[in-house]
Structures are given as C-alpha cells and as structure tokens.
Motif scaffolding. Structure first.
Motif, PDB file in Angstrom:
ATOM      1  N   VAL A 155      31.597  74.397  68.839  1.00  6.11           N
ATOM      2  CA  VAL A 155      31.262  74.045  67.466  1.00  6.11           C
ATOM      3  C   VAL A 155      32.539  74.128  66.655  1.00  6.11           C
ATOM      4  N   GLN A 156      32.877  73.021  66.003  1.00  2.00           N
ATOM      5  CA  GLN A 156      34.100  72.913  65.216  1.00  2.00           C
ATOM      6  C   GLN A 156      34.041  73.872  64.026  1.00  2.00           C
ATOM      7  N   GLY A 157      35.163  74.487  63.674  1.00  2.00           N
ATOM      8  CA  GLY A 157      35.244  75.332  62.496  1.00  2.00           C
ATOM      9  C   GLY A 157      35.017  74.535  61.231  1.00  2.00           C
ATOM     10  N   HIS A 158      34.485  75.168  60.174  1.00  2.00           N
ATOM     11  CA  HIS A 158      34.180  74.452  58.953  1.00  2.00           C
ATOM     12  C   HIS A 158      34.126  75.424  57.770  1.00  2.00           C
ATOM     13  N   PHE A 159      34.120  74.868  56.568  1.00  2.00           N
ATOM     14  CA  PHE A 159      33.996  75.675  55.351  1.00  2.00           C
ATOM     15  C   PHE A 159      32.518  75.941  55.069  1.00  2.00           C
ATOM     16  N   PHE A 160      32.249  77.129  54.511  1.00  2.00           N
ATOM     17  CA  PHE A 160      30.870  77.459  54.153  1.00  2.00           C
ATOM     18  C   PHE A 160      30.882  78.305  52.878  1.00  2.00           C
ATOM     19  N   SER A 161      29.723  78.467  52.283  1.00  2.00           N
ATOM     20  CA  SER A 161      29.646  79.115  50.967  1.00  2.00           C
ATOM     21  C   SER A 161      29.622  80.634  51.022  1.00  2.00           C
ATOM     22  N   GLY A 162      29.580  81.241  52.154  1.00  2.00           N
ATOM     23  CA  GLY A 162      29.582  82.703  52.229  1.00  2.00           C
ATOM     24  C   GLY A 162      28.206  83.277  52.422  1.00  2.00           C
ATOM     25  N   GLY A 163      27.175  82.513  52.213  1.00  2.00           N
ATOM     26  CA  GLY A 163      25.815  82.980  52.459  1.00  2.00           C
ATOM     27  C   GLY A 163      25.277  83.855  51.350  1.00  2.00           C
ATOM     28  N   SER A 164      24.007  84.218  51.464  1.00  2.00           N
ATOM     29  CA  SER A 164      23.340  84.998  50.423  1.00  2.00           C
ATOM     30  C   SER A 164      23.489  86.493  50.632  1.00  2.00           C
TER      31      SER A 164
END
Length: 101
Positions: free
Chosen positions: A15-24
């Motif tokens: 699974v390619q690395g990606h940006f995410f919002s940090g979660g709840s």
C-alpha cells in the motif's frame, strides 16, 4: 496533515504511502482538562450561592464600638435581632455587655 508510510498487507500487497488527516483519536486526547474544570466550575457556583447566610443585605454593619451605652446597643438589637446579631457575641439576648449602662 500527516504522511503515512507505505506498508505491506497480510496478503503481500504493498500500500503506497499517503497523506491523512490524523484521525479522530488525537482530536479528543486532552479531555482530561474537562474532568478538572467542570467540577471546579460547579463548586464555584455552589459556593457563590451559599455565600450569604441570611440573604438580607439591608442590615447595617454595626459593632459595639459604634454605641456609647449598652442601652443604645440593646435597643438597636431589640429592633431587629437578626440584623444586629453581631452585637450579641455570646447569644444570650443582651447586646454589648461590656458597655456602660
């Protein structure tokens, strides 16, 4: 935004690395402060409402030194014993016993 590194799944696909919002999970991490401030706020409300014992603010703040004789103090005390309760220290009904008659 954070960057998540790439990783391999159990089936072997990558699974390619990606940006995410940090979660709840991180958003509600510091709720321990609420456990402190809410009870303190409630205590302030309770103490503020109980600060006046009689609730009568029209009472003058007289002491025995404001009177020259015991009979003057006694007549003031007899007019309103609840307001002038500080004139009777031992609560026997006689105001300013140390003043001359």
């Amino acid at each position: 935004m954070k960057y998540r590194k790439g990783y391999y799944k159990k089936d072997g696909t990558y699974v390619q690395g990606h940006f995410f919002s940090g979660g709840s999970k991180k958003r509600y991490k510091n709720n321990g402060c609420l456990l402190i401030f809410i009870p303190l706020f409630m205590m302030l409300i309770i103490v503020g409402s109980c600060s006046e014992e009689t609730g009568n603010n029209n009472c003058p703040t007289k002491t025995c030194s404001d009177f020259t004789t015991q009979s003057e103090a006694q007549s003031a005390y007899n007019s309103d014993p609840e307001c002038y309760k500080n004139l009777d220290a031992d609560k026997d009904g006689i105001a300013c016993e140390n003043l001359p008659n």
